[in-house]
Scaffold this active site. Sequence first.
Site, PDB file in Angstrom:
ATOM      1  N   ASP A 353       0.871  -1.169   0.000  1.00 46.46           N
ATOM      2  CA  ASP A 353       0.000   0.000   0.000  1.00 46.46           C
ATOM      3  C   ASP A 353       0.910   1.222   0.000  1.00 46.46           C
ATOM      4  O   ASP A 353       2.013   1.167   0.564  1.00 46.46           O
ATOM      5  CB  ASP A 353      -0.888  -0.006   1.238  1.00 46.46           C
ATOM      6  CG  ASP A 353      -1.704   1.272   1.346  1.00 46.46           C
ATOM      7  OD1 ASP A 353      -2.498   1.539   0.431  1.00 46.46           O
ATOM      8  OD2 ASP A 353      -1.523   2.002   2.342  1.00 46.46           O
ATOM      9  N   THR A 506      -2.911   1.839  -4.395  1.00 47.90           N
ATOM     10  CA  THR A 506      -3.234   3.054  -3.662  1.00 47.90           C
ATOM     11  C   THR A 506      -4.611   3.578  -4.037  1.00 47.90           C
ATOM     12  O   THR A 506      -5.099   3.331  -5.148  1.00 47.90           O
ATOM     13  CB  THR A 506      -2.174   4.150  -3.928  1.00 47.90           C
ATOM     14  OG1 THR A 506      -2.552   5.352  -3.239  1.00 47.90           O
ATOM     15  CG2 THR A 506      -2.055   4.454  -5.414  1.00 47.90           C
ATOM     16  N   ASP A 557      -6.787  -1.333   4.190  1.00 50.32           N
ATOM     17  CA  ASP A 557      -5.943  -2.461   3.795  1.00 50.32           C
ATOM     18  C   ASP A 557      -6.364  -3.764   4.473  1.00 50.32           C
ATOM     19  O   ASP A 557      -5.883  -4.831   4.107  1.00 50.32           O
ATOM     20  CB  ASP A 557      -4.469  -2.181   4.166  1.00 50.32           C
ATOM     21  CG  ASP A 557      -3.945  -0.909   3.526  1.00 50.32           C
ATOM     22  OD1 ASP A 557      -4.281  -0.661   2.365  1.00 50.32           O
ATOM     23  OD2 ASP A 557      -3.217  -0.169   4.208  1.00 50.32           O
TER      24      ASP A 557
END
Length: 645
Positions: A353, A506, A557
């Site tokens: 990420d 992202t 996430d």
Amino acid sequence: MEHEGRGLDKHSGHTPNVFRDRFFISLILTLPVLLYSPLVSRVFGFEAPLFPGSFLVSPILSATIFFYGGFVFLKGAYGELKSRLPGMMTLIALAISVAFLYSLATLVFPLGEPLFWEMSSLITIMLLGHWIEMRAVSSASGALRELSKLLPDMAEKFVSRDRTETVAVADLAKGDIVLVKPGGQIPSDGIVIEGETDVNESMVTGESLPVSKSAGDQVIAGTVNGTGAIRVRLDKVGEDTALAGIMRLVAQAQASRSKIQDLADRAAYYLTLIAVGVGTLTMFVWLFLLDRDIAYSLQRTVAVLVITCPHALGLAIPLVTSISTTLSAKNGLLVREKLALELARNVDVALFDKTGTLTSGELGVTDLVGTRSFDEDKVLQWAASLEQSSEHAVAAGIVRAARDKKVNFLKVKNVKAIPGKGIRGTIQSKEVYVGGPALLSELKKRVPEAVSVNVSAMSEQGKTAVYLIVSGSVVGALGVADTVRPESRQAVEALHKLGIRVAMVTGDAEPVARWVSKDLGIDEYFAGVLPEDKEKMVKKLQGDGSRVAVIGDGINDAPALASADVGIAIGAGTDVAIESAGIVLIKNDPRDVVKIIKLARANYRKMIENLIWATGYNVLAIPAAAGVFLPFGIILSPALAALLM
């Protein structure tokens, strides 16, 4: 712990405390059993105190250990046999049961020496091994609880145009209008109907910059309001909110995780078959073919069953795991799941990420653009001096950059925030503004070409342009972005050397992702990805057979961390990300991903070595216990077999 293709949890219904308590009590009871053991007395020349009935010490205490300490193994064996999947529990239960029943029989029949101390020590050591194992491999199931903490308990609900009352979030209904004060959390999904503000959505969407909100804009439950008060009409509540959807994804991913067959259980499965087979064959051969008496035949059978259950096998995996997790913690690596460490050795793709993982998660000044009247240092000095009075994330980044450069702040007067646009004040009797493009439009200011060219380059990289306006003229600009961690470049290079593909995902826009990816030398990137799509990206990468490690720090996430082959959370991340990951990088350093993979490979290699040593001696010991080497004068008694365990 579930096992692939088996689906049986040998520790179902147990906790580490169950094994801990039974271990210590069994240990205390085993000591007097050892003291009153005939074999121990002969070996060490020690005679325990005798008293009327002292001959019953070993049988009574051993029976207590068998039914109390051994119960977990007997129960586990019952489950394995019921499922027709014999494994470690069956092997332990078989050994202790035969040893116990044989020992009881020796009290009545002249069969030889009892095995009370051998059985007691076996149960005690196996309890220790399983306690260590459960402590090392148990994973917390608190991810959903951490997600629920994002929601406030109470909300300010309008009961009339100007009056609110505090109500429980659980009592909110679709269509209710709530007041969200500056710094407050959004209680449920809805639409802004009045007010302007910036909302920090990074914990849900992954967007590093606060998002401007005004009438008609959507807000998400659990996100944090900025400096403006807003009225929100709720359009989704309870299970329909975006946060609830992420919670469901985490729950589904955790429930659907595949489990590989535990190495020790595989060895135990085959050893169980060997023990039963060789034990039966031994009994048959000695009793019927070699015409020996029942006592001798049973001794040989018990020796085979006892020696096939080595103490080392029960400790081979958990001890390595316990040692490796302890050593890793000292080096800033927290292993929460043994399975994650075991799988990390085979990772093909490291999916990072961006926000808070490859980048710092904090806005910083990346570019300074000056003019003839204002050089770059002066632009930073004036902008930071004014922004000191703002609580906006962009302002904090500018002030932080000025402090890092030890800039002297100027005295500012008449400071006033312009919601959603910027800030104004007076410095050295000059009217000064700092803000973004919206402020330029409101003030109808033209950007000098020298500044405009640089700002265009910043925009292509996804950076936020902040303008400095002094006495009605644009005199400079600053580029603000989520700054890349210095360690990230080294991490990417090291992973490439290990033959691992590096990808980035992202929630930020394409220009930001392209800039960071190019800067770090990342193989591929995915931009503008929503939380639920991050999990899809993991599954997509896994679709070609790749084993994927996901490294992230945000709540957005969590589903991806839970569904990846290996979930790795950056230590400074949210509690929910840490709860969803199998491994946590305590020191917040992406280079530790490389350490984890190297540790995983060394850990697996040591486990294999231990299993070979723990089971390999059976190649000679089992035939010796069965009496195959009797013509050469070599034979193992049940007691000696227990020692070799």
